[in-house]
Design an enzyme around this catalytic site. Structure first.
Site, short mmCIF file in Angstrom:
data_model
loop_
_atom_site.label_atom_id
_atom_site.label_comp_id
_atom_site.label_asym_id
_atom_site.label_seq_id
_atom_site.Cartn_x
_atom_site.Cartn_y
_atom_site.Cartn_z
N ASP A 1 0.84 -1.21 0.00
CA ASP A 1 0.00 0.00 0.00
C ASP A 1 0.88 1.25 0.00
O ASP A 1 0.70 2.15 0.83
CB ASP A 1 -0.95 -0.01 1.19
CG ASP A 1 -2.13 0.95 1.02
OD1 ASP A 1 -2.43 1.35 -0.13
OD2 ASP A 1 -2.76 1.29 2.04
N VAL A 2 1.81 1.31 -0.94
CA VAL A 2 2.67 2.48 -1.07
C VAL A 2 1.84 3.61 -1.68
O VAL A 2 1.29 3.46 -2.77
CB VAL A 2 3.91 2.19 -1.95
CG1 VAL A 2 4.76 3.43 -2.13
CG2 VAL A 2 4.73 1.04 -1.35
#
Length: 190
Positions: free
Chosen positions: A52-53
């Protein structure tokens, strides 16, 4: 204290990149992305994919004159290349920053997925907008799967051709056409 379990976290004196996107100089944007790639390299060496960058998971503080970057929120991290039965059939991540393999709902994702997401963050830092936009999350996911984003240099003429090439490589649809590792991204950004 008192024998009760607790969780101790580092106090980060800074703000997430989602709040400070505007006004980044080219050099500072590259430095932020380079340090984020260093963080991803450490996560990947530990055998994990962040998953979940996105700007709100990149905290920027100051170390003297230069930015100091920390990646946060590994709540959806998983082992590289291994399916997580608890996530089967679920889209996990933030749609605008998902890799094509996440958008397809692939069971197992590699470190290349994080590199795609980092490419989205860098694109947004340099162009002031996301590479894939739409009226709802499903439109965005379809664009991630089916369309190439506008060249960065068309939206941000100040971006050198080599940096445009680097970002577009990170945003390649096939994972095998992206960078081989976060360390390679660090070297390219340096």
């Amino acid at each position: 204290d008192g024998g009760r379990p607790c969780l101790v976290l580092e106090w980060l004196d800074g703000e997430d990149l989602g709040r400070r996107r505007a006004g980044q100089s080219l050099g500072e944007g590259i430095e932020i992305a380079r340090q984020a790639a260093e963080g991803l390299a450490a996560i990947h060496r530990a055998g994990l994919v962040h998953g979940d960058v996105k700007p709100s998971n990149v905290v920027v503080s100051r170390a003297g004159e230069r930015p100091l970057v920390k990646l946060i929120d590994l709540g959806v991290a998983r082992k590289i290349g291994e399916p997580d039965p608890a996530l089967r059939g679920l889209l996990v991540g933030t749609p605008s920053y998902m890799s094509p393999e996440q958008a397809r709902g692939d069971d197992a994702i590699s470190a290349a997925s994080d590199l795609f997401s980092l490419g989205v963050v860098l694109y947004e830092l340099l162009a002031g907008r996301r590479p894939f936009t739409g009226s709802d999350p499903f439109v965005v996911l379809a664009k991630i799967l089916l369309e190439d984003p506008p060249l960065l240099s068309l939206l941000a003429p100040h971006v050198p051709a080599a940096l445009d090439t680097l970002v577009m490589r990170a945003l390649s649809k096939p994972a095998e056409q992206r960078f081989r590792s976060a360390d390679e991204v660090v070297r390219a950004l340096a």
